[in-house]
Motif scaffolding. Structure first.
Motif, PDB file in Angstrom:
ATOM      1  N   VAL A 371     -67.470 -15.949 105.127  1.00 32.16           N
ATOM      2  CA  VAL A 371     -67.726 -16.434 103.762  1.00 32.16           C
ATOM      3  C   VAL A 371     -68.990 -17.278 103.730  1.00 32.16           C
ATOM      4  N   TRP A 372     -69.158 -18.156 104.736  1.00 34.99           N
ATOM      5  CA  TRP A 372     -70.358 -18.994 104.784  1.00 34.99           C
ATOM      6  C   TRP A 372     -71.628 -18.146 104.927  1.00 34.99           C
ATOM      7  N   ASN A 373     -71.542 -17.066 105.681  1.00 32.48           N
ATOM      8  CA  ASN A 373     -72.698 -16.181 105.821  1.00 32.48           C
ATOM      9  C   ASN A 373     -73.108 -15.594 104.472  1.00 32.48           C
ATOM     10  N   VAL A 374     -72.104 -15.224 103.676  1.00 27.01           N
ATOM     11  CA  VAL A 374     -72.383 -14.696 102.335  1.00 27.01           C
ATOM     12  C   VAL A 374     -72.979 -15.795 101.449  1.00 27.01           C
ATOM     13  N   LEU A 375     -72.423 -17.015 101.560  1.00 26.28           N
ATOM     14  CA  LEU A 375     -72.943 -18.126 100.754  1.00 26.28           C
ATOM     15  C   LEU A 375     -74.397 -18.428 101.098  1.00 26.28           C
ATOM     16  N   GLY A 376     -74.755 -18.257 102.361  1.00 27.03           N
ATOM     17  CA  GLY A 376     -76.149 -18.443 102.746  1.00 27.03           C
ATOM     18  C   GLY A 376     -77.062 -17.457 102.037  1.00 27.03           C
ATOM     19  N   SER A 377     -76.615 -16.206 101.953  1.00 31.07           N
ATOM     20  CA  SER A 377     -77.391 -15.181 101.231  1.00 31.07           C
ATOM     21  C   SER A 377     -77.427 -15.479  99.736  1.00 31.07           C
ATOM     22  N   LEU A 378     -76.294 -15.953  99.204  1.00 34.94           N
ATOM     23  CA  LEU A 378     -76.217 -16.266  97.768  1.00 34.94           C
ATOM     24  C   LEU A 378     -77.150 -17.412  97.390  1.00 34.94           C
ATOM     25  N   SER A 379     -77.319 -18.384  98.304  1.00 42.14           N
ATOM     26  CA  SER A 379     -78.203 -19.518  97.995  1.00 42.14           C
ATOM     27  C   SER A 379     -79.642 -19.044  97.791  1.00 42.14           C
ATOM     28  N   GLU A 380     -80.082 -18.099  98.619  1.00 39.24           N
ATOM     29  CA  GLU A 380     -81.431 -17.560  98.469  1.00 39.24           C
ATOM     30  C   GLU A 380     -81.549 -16.730  97.195  1.00 39.24           C
ATOM     31  N   LEU A 381     -80.499 -15.956  96.876  1.00 40.99           N
ATOM     32  CA  LEU A 381     -80.514 -15.165  95.641  1.00 40.99           C
ATOM     33  C   LEU A 381     -80.495 -16.067  94.416  1.00 40.99           C
ATOM     34  N   GLN A 382     -79.734 -17.164  94.489  1.00 44.38           N
ATOM     35  CA  GLN A 382     -79.706 -18.074  93.354  1.00 44.38           C
ATOM     36  C   GLN A 382     -81.078 -18.708  93.143  1.00 44.38           C
ATOM     37  N   ARG A 383     -81.739 -19.009  94.223  1.00 46.70           N
ATOM     38  CA  ARG A 383     -83.101 -19.541  94.131  1.00 46.70           C
ATOM     39  C   ARG A 383     -84.004 -18.567  93.363  1.00 46.70           C
ATOM     40  N   GLN A 384     -83.891 -17.271  93.675  1.00 42.22           N
ATOM     41  CA  GLN A 384     -84.691 -16.269  92.981  1.00 42.22           C
ATOM     42  C   GLN A 384     -84.299 -16.149  91.509  1.00 42.22           C
ATOM     43  N   VAL A 385     -83.000 -16.295  91.242  1.00 46.03           N
ATOM     44  CA  VAL A 385     -82.524 -16.235  89.852  1.00 46.03           C
ATOM     45  C   VAL A 385     -83.055 -17.423  89.054  1.00 46.03           C
ATOM     46  N   LEU A 386     -83.090 -18.593  89.680  1.00 46.39           N
ATOM     47  CA  LEU A 386     -83.572 -19.788  88.989  1.00 46.39           C
ATOM     48  C   LEU A 386     -85.028 -19.644  88.547  1.00 46.39           C
ATOM     49  N   VAL A 387     -85.841 -18.976  89.365  1.00 44.21           N
ATOM     50  CA  VAL A 387     -87.267 -18.839  89.017  1.00 44.21           C
ATOM     51  C   VAL A 387     -87.535 -17.543  88.240  1.00 44.21           C
ATOM     52  N   PHE A 388     -86.529 -16.682  88.109  1.00 42.33           N
ATOM     53  CA  PHE A 388     -86.732 -15.397  87.426  1.00 42.33           C
ATOM     54  C   PHE A 388     -87.085 -15.625  85.957  1.00 42.33           C
ATOM     55  N   ASP A 389     -88.094 -14.919  85.494  1.00 45.41           N
ATOM     56  CA  ASP A 389     -88.523 -15.044  84.093  1.00 45.41           C
ATOM     57  C   ASP A 389     -88.957 -13.680  83.581  1.00 45.41           C
ATOM     58  N   GLY A 390     -88.021 -12.746  83.557  1.00 47.58           N
ATOM     59  CA  GLY A 390     -88.349 -11.394  83.121  1.00 47.58           C
ATOM     60  C   GLY A 390     -87.330 -10.842  82.158  1.00 47.58           C
ATOM     61  N   LYS A 391     -87.275  -9.507  82.110  1.00 47.98           N
ATOM     62  CA  LYS A 391     -86.351  -8.821  81.205  1.00 47.98           C
ATOM     63  C   LYS A 391     -85.420  -7.911  82.008  1.00 47.98           C
ATOM     64  N   ARG A 392     -84.385  -7.426  81.336  1.00 49.73           N
ATOM     65  CA  ARG A 392     -83.400  -6.597  82.033  1.00 49.73           C
ATOM     66  C   ARG A 392     -83.968  -5.256  82.477  1.00 49.73           C
TER      67      ARG A 392
END
Length: 449
Positions: A371-392
């Motif tokens: 689970v922690w390994n997945v959370l590590g990947s999710l933290s990086e993805l969340q970082r990308q989501v936070l800076v995302f500024d596009g369209k669907r």
């Protein structure tokens, strides 16, 4: 040229165009449907002006002919605008979603109007979905569309508020037994009528009861307040509290009975200069600055703490923003809250990951480690989501969505092997991943107030 020296036909055309100018403002803000009385009234008024213009004798004078032609053209443009307003795709969509809400309410309102019945979770979810879809309809800044969307939202949100109040009441231990006190019988009978009135009010708000009126229902509910006020409940705290709760129920319904002209004031639906919206936008700007700063110094723990304190302060400020019962302001505030919470959860996860990395003494169950390994990947993805500024439609959006979905599948594949902590950790991680997906969707749903 002085009016006294003008030709009578030219003067008549100018008088007609003054009336047309008054009609023009009504056309631009008309937010109803082709079947509405106001539509027919406006259409008849404009057609009458065409007849008036046509009756003006130009006496073959070129200037009068040109003025007459220009006046005719202006009225025809207004007639076309009136028709375009009611047939605009967004206006049609607003009506379609609102009709869905009407059908949804119609299925639930009959038992409520009978004084019984309970509210289903499916109904609550359905109303929430309608509100979300209404807020996502684009208006392009057009007055008539903003007005139509706002009027639909106010009614559906009022129904939602009544339903939520009703569900809270269902959890109360009411009514009291008639044997408790001499006044309880009267309070119980009033409560039965209030329950019926709740259904009547919902039907009125959603246009399902044309035979009744908000004025009549207001008088009925006010009469109940007078009757309750006249009851002697002194010396019995339980009965006094019961009466108080019934009074609150009635007042909660009365506040929704002033929606007749709710959508007419421009300040209600055109929110660019609204004080609450401006406060929300200022907070969102601060969030963006904090987020940008945070993502450049992610290794400074003390600054994380500072950022988190500031973000929590922004949540407090958002909670203090008045929505004034305006669904668009309410939605704007909700979205701003989610933006703040997204950054806070990112900080929390980063701190948790660092703490785990520095704690080398603790033994972990294999499932927890997965689970922690997945959370590590999710933290990086969340970082990308936070800076995302596009369209669907963007490739980057589709990639992020795909990667987040893969992490959900990875969590689904984790076998807790009977370990209770692993079960809890996996459940929390799934919720975290789903929240990131929801936040990504929110950032790209092209909502506008």
């Amino acid at each position: 040229m002085e009016m006294g020296n003008q030709h009578p036909s030219m003067i008549r055309l100018q008088e007609i165009m003054k009336e047309v100018k008054d009609l023009s403002s009504q056309v631009s803000s008309f937010s109803g449907l082709q079947t509405d009385k106001d539509y027919c009234k406006l259409e008849r008024a404009l057609t009458r002006q065409l007849f008036e213009i046509d009756s003006v004798d130009t006496e073959n004078k070129g200037d009068i002919q040109r003025a007459k032609k220009g006046a005719t053209h202006e009225v025809q443009i207004l007639l076309e605008m009136l028709q375009q307003n009611v047939n605009h795709p967004s206006r049609v969509e607003i009506e379609r979603v609102y009709l869905e809400a009407q059908n949804l309410v119609a299925q639930e309102v009959t038992p409520l109007r009978g004084g019984g019945g309970t509210i289903s979770d499916e109904f609550v979810d359905g109303i929430q979905d309608v509100i979300l879809r209404l807020t996502q309809i684009r208006t392009g800044g057009k007055v008539h569309l903003r007005k139509a969307r706002y009027r639909a939202l106010t009614r559906v949100c009022a129904v939602q508020d009544i339903i939520e109040s009703c569900m809270k009441r269902q959890a109360l231990s009411l009514p009291l037994s008639n044997n408790t006190h001499g006044s309880v019988t009267k309070i119980n009978s009033i409560m039965v009528e209030v329950n019926k009135s709740r259904g009547d009010l919902i039907a009125l708000l959603m246009g399902l009861n044309r035979a009744d009126s908000c004025g009549r229902l207001s008088r009925v509910l006010t009469g109940f307040l007078v009757e309750l006020d006249a009851l002697d409940v002194s010396g019995n705290t339980e009965v006094r509290n019961y009466r108080k709760q019934v009074v609150e129920e009635i007042n909660g319904l009365l506040k929704h009975l002033d929606l007749e002209g709710e959508g007419d004031a421009t300040c209600r639906y055109d929110l660019v200069q609204n004080d609450s919206i401006q406060k929300i936008e200022q907070i969102r700007c601060t969030v963006a600055q904090l987020r940008g700063h945070l993502l450049t110094i992610e290794k400074a723990n003390e600054l994380h703490f500072k950022h988190k304190a500031e973000l929590q302060g922004l949540l407090t400020r958002l909670d203090e923003v008045s929505t004034a019962r305006n669904p668009c302001i309410r939605e704007a505030r909700r979205r701003a809250v989610l933006e703040v919470q997204a950054v806070i959860t990112y900080i929390d996860l980063m701190e948790a990951l660092r703490k785990r990395a520095s704690d080398t003494c603790t033994e972990e169950h294999p499932s927890q480690k997965a689970v922690w390994n997945v959370l590590g990947s999710l933290s990086e993805l969340q970082r990308q989501v936070l800076v995302f500024d596009g369209k669907r439609a963007d490739k980057s959006y589709k990639l992020l969505e795909e990667l987040l979905t893969k992490q959900l599948l990875a969590l689904d594949a984790v076998d807790p092997q009977g370990d209770e902590m692993s079960k809890i950790a996996r459940k929390q991680a799934v919720k975290f991943a789903q929240n990131i997906l929801s936040y990504l969707d929110m950032k790209t749903d092209e909502w506008e107030y």
